[in-house]
Design a protein around this motif. Structure first.
Motif, PDB file in Angstrom:
ATOM      1  N   GLU A 238       0.298  23.740  -0.064  1.00  0.00           N
ATOM      2  CA  GLU A 238       0.869  25.061  -0.353  1.00  0.00           C
ATOM      3  C   GLU A 238       2.323  24.979  -0.787  1.00  0.00           C
ATOM      4  N   ILE A 239       3.076  24.039  -0.200  1.00  0.00           N
ATOM      5  CA  ILE A 239       4.525  24.055  -0.458  1.00  0.00           C
ATOM      6  C   ILE A 239       4.930  23.262  -1.700  1.00  0.00           C
ATOM      7  N   THR A 240       4.003  22.488  -2.277  1.00  0.00           N
ATOM      8  CA  THR A 240       4.408  21.705  -3.460  1.00  0.00           C
ATOM      9  C   THR A 240       3.274  21.554  -4.467  1.00  0.00           C
ATOM     10  N   LYS A 241       3.694  21.388  -5.725  1.00  0.00           N
ATOM     11  CA  LYS A 241       2.710  21.087  -6.776  1.00  0.00           C
ATOM     12  C   LYS A 241       2.722  19.594  -7.094  1.00  0.00           C
ATOM     13  N   MET A 242       3.620  18.840  -6.449  1.00  0.00           N
ATOM     14  CA  MET A 242       3.636  17.393  -6.702  1.00  0.00           C
ATOM     15  C   MET A 242       2.308  16.810  -6.237  1.00  0.00           C
ATOM     16  N   PRO A 243       1.808  15.777  -6.936  1.00  0.00           N
ATOM     17  CA  PRO A 243       0.632  15.087  -6.402  1.00  0.00           C
ATOM     18  C   PRO A 243       0.955  14.519  -5.017  1.00  0.00           C
ATOM     19  N   ILE A 244       0.001  14.621  -4.095  1.00  0.00           N
ATOM     20  CA  ILE A 244       0.252  14.158  -2.725  1.00  0.00           C
ATOM     21  C   ILE A 244      -0.541  12.879  -2.451  1.00  0.00           C
ATOM     22  N   VAL A 245       0.146  11.902  -1.896  1.00  0.00           N
ATOM     23  CA  VAL A 245      -0.458  10.598  -1.617  1.00  0.00           C
ATOM     24  C   VAL A 245      -0.215  10.269  -0.142  1.00  0.00           C
ATOM     25  N   LEU A 246      -1.254   9.804   0.551  1.00  0.00           N
ATOM     26  CA  LEU A 246      -1.067   9.393   1.944  1.00  0.00           C
ATOM     27  C   LEU A 246      -0.706   7.911   1.965  1.00  0.00           C
ATOM     28  N   LYS A 247       0.435   7.600   2.558  1.00  0.00           N
ATOM     29  CA  LYS A 247       0.920   6.210   2.568  1.00  0.00           C
ATOM     30  C   LYS A 247       0.706   5.606   3.956  1.00  0.00           C
ATOM     31  N   GLY A 248      -0.121   4.536   3.981  1.00  0.00           N
ATOM     32  CA  GLY A 248      -0.366   3.879   5.263  1.00  0.00           C
ATOM     33  C   GLY A 248      -1.789   4.074   5.752  1.00  0.00           C
ATOM     34  N   VAL A 249      -2.737   4.270   4.816  1.00  0.00           N
ATOM     35  CA  VAL A 249      -4.150   4.432   5.185  1.00  0.00           C
ATOM     36  C   VAL A 249      -4.720   3.043   5.489  1.00  0.00           C
ATOM     37  N   GLN A 250      -5.537   2.960   6.572  1.00  0.00           N
ATOM     38  CA  GLN A 250      -5.952   1.637   7.049  1.00  0.00           C
ATOM     39  C   GLN A 250      -7.445   1.507   7.318  1.00  0.00           C
ATOM     40  N   ARG A 251      -8.223   2.532   6.906  1.00  0.00           N
ATOM     41  CA  ARG A 251      -9.680   2.487   7.099  1.00  0.00           C
ATOM     42  C   ARG A 251     -10.364   3.116   5.892  1.00  0.00           C
ATOM     43  N   VAL A 252     -11.587   2.627   5.621  1.00  0.00           N
ATOM     44  CA  VAL A 252     -12.345   3.155   4.489  1.00  0.00           C
ATOM     45  C   VAL A 252     -12.624   4.649   4.686  1.00  0.00           C
ATOM     46  N   ASP A 253     -13.060   5.044   5.901  1.00  0.00           N
ATOM     47  CA  ASP A 253     -13.454   6.450   6.054  1.00  0.00           C
ATOM     48  C   ASP A 253     -12.262   7.407   5.935  1.00  0.00           C
ATOM     49  N   ASP A 254     -11.051   6.911   6.199  1.00  0.00           N
ATOM     50  CA  ASP A 254      -9.885   7.777   6.001  1.00  0.00           C
ATOM     51  C   ASP A 254      -9.597   7.998   4.509  1.00  0.00           C
TER      52      ASP A 254
ATOM     53  N   CYS B 258      11.129  14.949  -8.723  1.00  0.00           N
ATOM     54  CA  CYS B 258      10.244  13.901  -8.205  1.00  0.00           C
ATOM     55  C   CYS B 258       8.808  14.180  -8.635  1.00  0.00           C
ATOM     56  N   LYS B 259       8.093  13.105  -8.943  1.00  0.00           N
ATOM     57  CA  LYS B 259       6.758  13.263  -9.529  1.00  0.00           C
ATOM     58  C   LYS B 259       5.630  12.889  -8.572  1.00  0.00           C
ATOM     59  N   GLY B 260       5.957  12.687  -7.317  1.00  0.00           N
ATOM     60  CA  GLY B 260       4.907  12.372  -6.352  1.00  0.00           C
ATOM     61  C   GLY B 260       5.454  12.466  -4.938  1.00  0.00           C
ATOM     62  N   LEU B 261       4.605  12.961  -4.017  1.00  0.00           N
ATOM     63  CA  LEU B 261       5.015  13.070  -2.615  1.00  0.00           C
ATOM     64  C   LEU B 261       4.163  12.106  -1.794  1.00  0.00           C
ATOM     65  N   PHE B 262       4.800  11.109  -1.205  1.00  0.00           N
ATOM     66  CA  PHE B 262       4.089  10.112  -0.400  1.00  0.00           C
ATOM     67  C   PHE B 262       4.355  10.405   1.070  1.00  0.00           C
ATOM     68  N   ILE B 263       3.322  10.885   1.765  1.00  0.00           N
ATOM     69  CA  ILE B 263       3.501  11.218   3.175  1.00  0.00           C
ATOM     70  C   ILE B 263       3.128   9.986   4.000  1.00  0.00           C
ATOM     71  N   THR B 264       4.087   9.493   4.763  1.00  0.00           N
ATOM     72  CA  THR B 264       3.823   8.292   5.567  1.00  0.00           C
ATOM     73  C   THR B 264       3.008   8.675   6.795  1.00  0.00           C
ATOM     74  N   VAL B 265       1.831   8.033   6.918  1.00  0.00           N
ATOM     75  CA  VAL B 265       0.901   8.433   7.981  1.00  0.00           C
ATOM     76  C   VAL B 265       0.631   7.298   8.974  1.00  0.00           C
TER      77      VAL B 265
END
Ligand code: HEM
Ligand SMILES: Cc1cc2nc3c(=O)[nH]c(=O)nc-3n(C[C@H](O)[C@H](O)[C@H](O)COP(=O)(O)O)c2cc1C
Length: 498
Positions: free
Chosen positions: A324-340, A257-264
């Motif tokens: 620490e646990i992965t070298k995959m690019p990490i993406v936050l899925k479900g961001v809903q504000r500019v400051d986040d 897998c080439k990307g980790l999308f963490i649902t937030v």
């Protein structure tokens, strides 16, 4: 050891001793009955019988290994000795089966709403309820769609648009067009082969697929269905037990897998009333029954109980753990504000998906496309625009929506329900056609707007002045409106209350 027979299993068909068959193996679920999150009654319906067909779509493949004590795994059954039951078909189901026989030919589907129209009529009620539902009043779900209508193009003329190049990269992987199949749980509610249908269609079209944690197929089945060259990402629901999370993330990375999308956006799953209503069986009022009720609250929809492992305490301080646990690019899925988004940059995230989970979580949360303009403005003001990739999803039904998002600065967009509907109605050819239609539209839009390459899609090509106004009526999207399944109030009973 000799295999069990249908007669052996059939003898245990009561609450006092309840065996069921799943995928050719027998299980003693007598003690588990009162704990079953779906209630005991539903299992008792299959006591002494094969429950595979009902079990499969809504239980991840490792459910029995994980939750049912090994001493209750009784071993293989000789399936040739199991009687195949004639299924009782009620009037609704008979009508649905009849509609399947009269489905429009695939080449009669000209847009993504057409797939939704067909799927609504040929899918089982529970599958449709789960896929189509949004949270509460479904205002965000519908706004996801209408927000795109408030953006208008400012096309350029007299540009040489003979050659069009739609290819791009997302998280460093090449793809044929800037959209991806986003993660949607429980694929087998729509098609017996589940998420692997999406995998095969994505391969044929050079499209990236995001694999959901809560897939109906196992993670390995989905990766094994890939052609070896295609790109897959992994969507993560973070488990309360971080060792489990670590194991599945590292497994995803190992499998390519080439990307980790963490649902937030889902510390608790939203309340989706269409889904809840589709599961309600009118078997009389509780008052009339004796003390034989399940203690289980069965009022929630399919995903809610099954996702109880999701950790609501997940927070910014956990981010170094993932790095620490992965070298995959990490993406936050479900961001809903500019400051986040700014915080995500500060925490070294590779990307964000501006998303409200397809309107399935917090109702009246903002749409990804509306937020995108604000986010890019702030990133540019801080000279951070190249430090993070910004994606959006929600309500994308036309390639012009993708073009608008890319003009505003999105690296790509995710599409969820439309591919589920194409899959449910027509399988792999359906998903392929849905993708091809979007590709055709995209190429045409590029020409008509005066852009040759993805880099040419710039903010000056769109007029977003109306985007933040939520009260202005816009042109009615007849196709979308026509297939939108309105929320309903409770049905009156056919039989009078006694
Ligand atoms: C062989 C044993 C099992 C059978 C035959 C079975 C069958 C079913 C069926 C038919 C449903 C659908 C209920 C509905 O749509 O109304 C269901 C729901 C569910 N089952 Fe199972 N199940 C079994 C074991 C398990 C196990 C071991 C777990 C693990 C905890 C589990 C978790 C769930 C959950 C979370 C739901 C969803 C509840 C809801 O949406 O209301 N099941 N089960
Ligand atoms: C049936 C269904 C299941 C979904 N399951 C998940 C999931 O398991 N994890 C997740 O992060 N998002 C999930 N989503 C949200 C999608 O990834 C995406 O944000 C949304 O579907 C985009 O909106 P669209 O359906 O209008 O394209 C789900 C959406 C739907 C419709």
């Amino acid at each position: 050891m000799a295999k069990l027979t249908g007669v052996d299993v059939g003898a245990h068909n009561t609450k006092e001793s309840c065996w069921v068959i799943v995928h050719g193996k027998a299980y003693d679920v007598t003690e588990f009955l009162p704990e079953h999150p779906g209630g005991s009654k539903i299992i008792l319906k299959y006591a002494g019988k094969d429950a595979t067909e009902e079990f499969d779509p809504i239980h991840p493949p490792d459910t029995l290994d994980k939750y049912l004590d090994k001493k209750f795994h009784l071993g293989e059954v000789d399936m040739s000795t199991v009687e195949v039951e004639e299924k009782q078909v009620d009037a609704d189901e008979a009508a649905r089966l009849e509609r399947i026989k009269h489905m429009p030919a695939l080449d009669q589907c000209y847009n993504l709403s057409d797939f939704e129209y067909v799927a609504k009529q040929v899918m089982r009620r529970t599958g449709w309820g789960y896929y189509s539902s949004g949270a509460d009043d479904e205002i965000t779900m519908r706004e996801n769609r209408t927000a795109f209508h408030k953006i208008w193009f400012r096309p350029k003329i007299l540009i040489d648009v003979e050659k069009i190049d739609m290819t791009t990269t997302m998280l460093g992987s090449k793809c044929s067009i800037p959209f991806y199949i986003t993660a949607t749980a429980l694929g087998k509610l729509g098609h017996p082969e589940g998420e692997t249908v999406l995998t095969r269609a994505a391969a044929q079209h050079g499209i990236i697929q995001m694999i959901p944690t809560l897939a109906s197929c196992s993670f390995d089945e989905i990766v094994d269905a890939a052609d070896g060259k295609q790109t897959q990402w992994f969507q993560l629901y973070v488990n309360k037990d971080r060792n489990i999370t670590k194991r599945i993330v590292q497994h995803a990375e190992k499998r390519g897998c080439k990307g980790l999308f963490i649902t937030v956006d889902a510390p608790q799953l939203g309340r989706r009333e269409k889904d809840m209503r589709s599961k309600f069986a009118d078997d009389g009022s509780n008052v009339q029954k004796g003390g034989d009720q399940d203690s289980i609250d069965r009022s929630q929809g399919a995903a809610r109980a099954i996702s109880s492992f999701i950790d609501p305490s997940l927070n910014w301080k956990d981010m170094p753990f993932f790095q620490e646990i992965t070298k995959m690019p990490i993406v936050l899925k479900g961001v809903q504000r500019v400051d986040d988004v700014i915080k995500a940059v500060e925490h070294g995230m590779h990307g964000v998906v501006l998303s409200n989970h397809g309107g399935r979580q917090l109702d009246t949360a903002p749409t990804g496309i509306e937020l995108l303009g604000e986010v890019m403005q702030e990133l540019r003001a801080r000279n951070l625009q190249d430090k993070i990739e910004v994606y959006i999803d929600g309500g994308v039904r036309r390639a012009s929506d993708v073009v608008k998002a890319v003009c505003l600065g999105a690296k790509g967009v995710g599409i969820g329900r439309p591919f589920l509907y194409a899959m449910s109605a027509y399988g792999v050819p359906g998903v392929c056609r849905a993708i091809q239609l979007l590709k055709d539209e995209f190429e045409m839009n590029m020409r008509l707007i005066g852009a040759n390459r993805i880099q040419d899609l710039t903010p000056d090509l769109v007029d977003t002045r109306g985007l933040h106004v939520h009260t202005v009526p816009t042109g009615n999207d007849v196709l979308y409106g026509g297939v939108y399944d309105p929320l309903v109030n409770p049905a009156f009973k056919a039989k009078a209350n006694l």
